[in-house]
Design a protein around this motif. Sequence first.
Motif, PDB file in Angstrom:
ATOM      1  N   CYS A  28     -25.957   0.667  20.682  1.00 54.29           N
ATOM      2  CA  CYS A  28     -25.601  -0.309  19.674  1.00 54.29           C
ATOM      3  C   CYS A  28     -26.491  -0.358  18.537  1.00 54.29           C
ATOM      4  CB  CYS A  28     -25.224  -1.553  20.137  1.00 54.29           C
ATOM      5  SG  CYS A  28     -26.621  -2.722  20.452  1.00 54.29           S
ATOM      6  N   CYS A  32     -29.087  -6.459  13.985  1.00 53.80           N
ATOM      7  CA  CYS A  32     -28.722  -7.528  14.948  1.00 53.80           C
ATOM      8  C   CYS A  32     -29.743  -8.535  15.547  1.00 53.80           C
ATOM      9  CB  CYS A  32     -27.633  -6.701  16.074  1.00 53.80           C
ATOM     10  SG  CYS A  32     -26.950  -7.959  16.800  1.00 53.80           S
ATOM     11  N   ASN A  57     -22.861  -9.119  24.342  1.00 57.54           N
ATOM     12  CA  ASN A  57     -21.413  -8.661  23.711  1.00 57.54           C
ATOM     13  C   ASN A  57     -21.038  -7.365  24.109  1.00 57.54           C
ATOM     14  OD1 ASN A  57     -20.738 -11.239  22.457  1.00 57.54           O
ATOM     15  ND2 ASN A  57     -22.202 -10.982  20.883  1.00 57.54           N
ATOM     16  N   CYS A  91     -21.363  -4.034  22.293  1.00 59.03           N
ATOM     17  CA  CYS A  91     -20.664  -3.558  21.429  1.00 59.03           C
ATOM     18  C   CYS A  91     -20.579  -1.991  21.448  1.00 59.03           C
ATOM     19  CB  CYS A  91     -21.418  -3.582  19.715  1.00 59.03           C
ATOM     20  SG  CYS A  91     -21.047  -5.450  19.320  1.00 59.03           S
ATOM     21  N   THR A 111     -19.934   3.143  13.339  1.00 59.02           N
ATOM     22  CA  THR A 111     -19.958   2.036  14.284  1.00 59.02           C
ATOM     23  C   THR A 111     -19.580   2.801  15.545  1.00 59.02           C
ATOM     24  OG1 THR A 111     -17.730   1.486  13.989  1.00 59.02           O
ATOM     25  CG2 THR A 111     -19.467   0.548  12.607  1.00 59.02           C
ATOM     26  N   LYS A 135     -11.056 -11.309  18.321  1.00 61.95           N
ATOM     27  CA  LYS A 135     -11.045 -10.031  17.994  1.00 61.95           C
ATOM     28  C   LYS A 135      -9.997  -9.282  18.986  1.00 61.95           C
ATOM     29  CE  LYS A 135     -15.954  -9.833  18.303  1.00 61.95           C
ATOM     30  NZ  LYS A 135     -17.012  -8.852  18.047  1.00 61.95           N
ATOM     31  N   ARG A 190      -9.081  -5.564  20.227  1.00 59.74           N
ATOM     32  CA  ARG A 190      -9.362  -4.170  20.200  1.00 59.74           C
ATOM     33  C   ARG A 190      -8.326  -3.268  20.930  1.00 59.74           C
ATOM     34  NH1 ARG A 190     -12.133  -5.477  16.685  1.00 59.74           N
ATOM     35  NH2 ARG A 190     -14.278  -6.141  16.964  1.00 59.74           N
ATOM     36  N   SER A 244     -16.813  -7.476  26.463  1.00 63.24           N
ATOM     37  CA  SER A 244     -17.661  -8.512  26.027  1.00 63.24           C
ATOM     38  C   SER A 244     -17.923  -9.316  27.307  1.00 63.24           C
ATOM     39  CB  SER A 244     -17.202  -9.009  24.712  1.00 63.24           C
ATOM     40  OG  SER A 244     -17.771 -10.221  24.715  1.00 63.24           O
TER      41      SER A 244
END
Lengths: 396, 361
Positions: free
Chosen positions: A167, A173, A213, A215, B88, B166, B168, B271
Motif C-alpha cells: 500500500c 498515510c 484497513n 488497502c 492505486t 465504502k 467495493r 478491511s
Amino acid sequence: MAGENGKSKTKLLDELEKGPWPSFVTEIKKTSGVSPMCDDLLGQLELSYEEKKGHWKHGGIVGVLGYGGGVIGRYSDVPEQFPKVAHFHTMRVNQPSGWFYTSDALRTLCGIWEKHGSGLTNMHGSTGDIVFLGTKTDELEPIFAELTAAGFDLGGSGSCLRTPSACVGPARCEYACYDTLKICYDLTQAYQDELHRPPFPYKFKIKCAGCPNDCVAASARADLSIIGIWKDEIQQDDAAVAEYAANGLNIQKDVCDQCPTRCMSWDGKKLEIENRECVRCMHCINVMPKALQPGKERGAAILIGSKAPIVHGALLSSVLVPFVPEAELLETLQELMKRIWEFWDEYGKNRERVGELIQRVGLANFLDAIGLDPAPEMVNAPRDNPYIFLQKEEAK
Amino acid sequence: MTPTPRPKRITDIGPPSYEKFLPPVVKRNYGQWKYHEFLSPGVLCHVAESGEKLYTVRAASPRLLSVLTIRLFADLADKYCGGYLRFTSRNNVEFLLEDATNIEPLKADLAKAGYPAGGTGHTISNIVHTQGWVHCHSSATDASGLVKSMMDALFPYFNQDKLPGKLRIAVACCLNMCGAVHCSDIAVLGVHRKPPKINHDGLKKMCEVPTLIASCPTGAIRPATVDGKQSVEVIEEQCMYCGNCYTVCPAMPLNDPENDGISIWVGGKVSNARSEPKFTKLAIPFLPNNPPRWPEVVDAVKNIVEVYAAHAKPFERLGEWVERIGWPRFFELTGIPFTRYHIDDFRHAGLTYARSAHLRF
C-alpha cells in the motif's frame, strides 16, 4: 474502426465508447496508430462479443532466457482471421513499491512498449505488476534488454514467488505502522531467484498493508499477509476530539457505538478508551484521523494462507505471528519464509497453495514443522471437538 | 576467430527503488503524516507534522491503458505536480500536488480528457477486474465490458460521496478469480455451467493424465480409453464447472456460449474496520451473458447498491448491513429469489446452516 462503406466493423464494441466512465475500447482504438495489433485485437474482441466466447488459446511456454516466469504466452485461436494477434503475449513488469512513478519513468516504459509491443497496458495487473499486453515471441528478448537497461525487471508468474506489492504506506498515510514500501522492496530484491525461476509447488504471494484497513487486500489475496499494527495505546488528542464533536460528529453514535468491543465511552466532554480491549480495527481512527492515531509501538501482524477458490475453496489468511516490532520485521519474515518454503516444498502437492497445505495437515502440525509455538491469538476459539490426535510421547 | 563480444546481459535487478519516484514533499515528510481530510470527491489532503500539505487528485481509469494515455497522465503530472504520480490498488491514477491552486485546473483537464476525478470516501471506487475476452483463455465472460457498463450506470456513486460506507465492486471472469472477488462488497463472477468437452484426440499429446486426474477437487475425472485412445472421462454429476482441469490440460475446454454467464455475490470485505474480513456470499446464481452492455447484470447490481444506500446506517459496509438485518430481509428488500443454489454443499457447508433459533419475522 471504419470498415467498408464507412461502416464500423466493431458495432458492439462501439456501444462501449458511450457514457461517462473511460472506455477501454477507446483506449484500444486510439492505439491503432502505435501498433496494427490493436486493429486485430479489436476485431477478435468484436467476434467474442458476437459469439459470447473467448478466442485465446490455452497458454504456451514462452519467456526470456534464464527466466521461468514473467511472460504469459497467448495465441489467438482464429489466427487466419486476425494474423496480427496470432501471438499476443503478456509481459509482467515489476512495479515500483506503492506504484509511484515520475513522468519520465512512465515515458521510458511507454517508449519501450511502443517500439516492441501493442502499446496497450494494464496499469496494473491484479497482483500489482505493470502489464504489457500483447507482443510477439521475437520481441521478448529486445524488450527485456531495454527494460533492464532502464532499471526495470520482470515480475513473477506460474509457480514463482509472485511480485510482492504494498500500500502507499508512510509515503502518504498516517496509519502506516511499518514501512510497507521498504519491506516490499527489500523482500522483492532478496528473492529475485524465487521471483524469476519457479521453485514452488504453486504460486506464493506477499502483500504489505500498513494498517488493518488493508488497502492492498493482503488478508484475502496473499499467501503471506503482512498487516501493520500497534501494540500500545491509541494516541489521543482530546482537543481535536472536542473539535470533531463541535463540528457535528456524533461521537457516541458514529464512534463509540461502532466499536466492535465497545471499549470506548464518551460523556460529552472526554473520550475514554479501554485500550486493553481494543482489537485495532481502525474504525475510530478512520472517523477521527485528526484526533486519534495508532500507538507508538508499531510493527506488523503476520498472517498466512489466503487465496481465491482454486483448487479447494477460497481462504482468508489467519494469524501466524500476532506482533513483530518494525525493527525486527524483515529478519523475522525472511526466517519464517525460509522455514515455510522448506516445509511446503517438501510436503505440498502439485498446485497446492500453502493455505491449503495448512488446511490439509492442520495448523498445529504446520507450527511444529516451522518451529513456532501455538498461541491463542491464532484461533477464534479452542477446539470444540474432542477427537484429539495425541503426540506419541503424551500418554504412557 | 574471436566471437563478437555480446553486451553483458542484465538480470535479477528487481524493480527500481520507489525512492527515486517520491515527490519532494513526500520525501520531506516520509512517515511524518499527521492526518488527512477529504476535500471533495477525488481530492485528498494529507497534512504532515511539519504543517506541509500534500494534495491528491484521484481519477478514473479503465485499467487497460494506451501508452498515449499514460503519456497524457505524464504530461498532466509535469504541468501540475512536478511530474509525480502514482496508481492505486484499485487502478485509479493519482496526481500528487503541493499547490492547492492546481487542483481545479487539473480536475478540469482530466475531465476534458475523459478521466474524471472521484473514488474517495464513501463512494464506489474503480472496479478491480480481470482480463476477460481481451486476453484470457478461460474466461466465461468479458471483464472490461462489464466494468464499463456498470461504472457508467453507477457513475454518480463514483464522483459523489453519498453512500453509507465504502462500496467495493470486483469482477472476475471465471472461478480462478484473478480479480479476487471473494472479499468484495459486490462481486460479479463469470461462471461456466457445463462439464468440460473432452478433446479425446489431443488429450494424450497435450496433457499429463495423472496431473489432470489429481486436479479435480471432487475426484470427478478418471482414466478411460475412448475409441482405443488413452483419455479420461468426467463423472458429470460430480462436476461443479470450476475449470481446474482446463487449467492443467488444454484438452478440457469449458467455454460454452449458450451456458456461460454471470453470478452475483455480496457482502465481503478485506478491511478490519468494525467487523472482521469476510467472504462474499451468493446473491444471484445466474444471469445471462448479454454483451455489449449486460443490462441484466447492470440492473441487478444497481438494485443492490440502491437498496443498500437506502437502508444501511452510516459507515456500515454492505456485509455489515446484511448481518444486522439478516439474510431473509436482504432477499426480501432486494426482491432477489432465494433458491436451492444459495445453500452451500461443498466443504464446511454445515457451518453456513442457521444453527440457532434466532429468527426474524
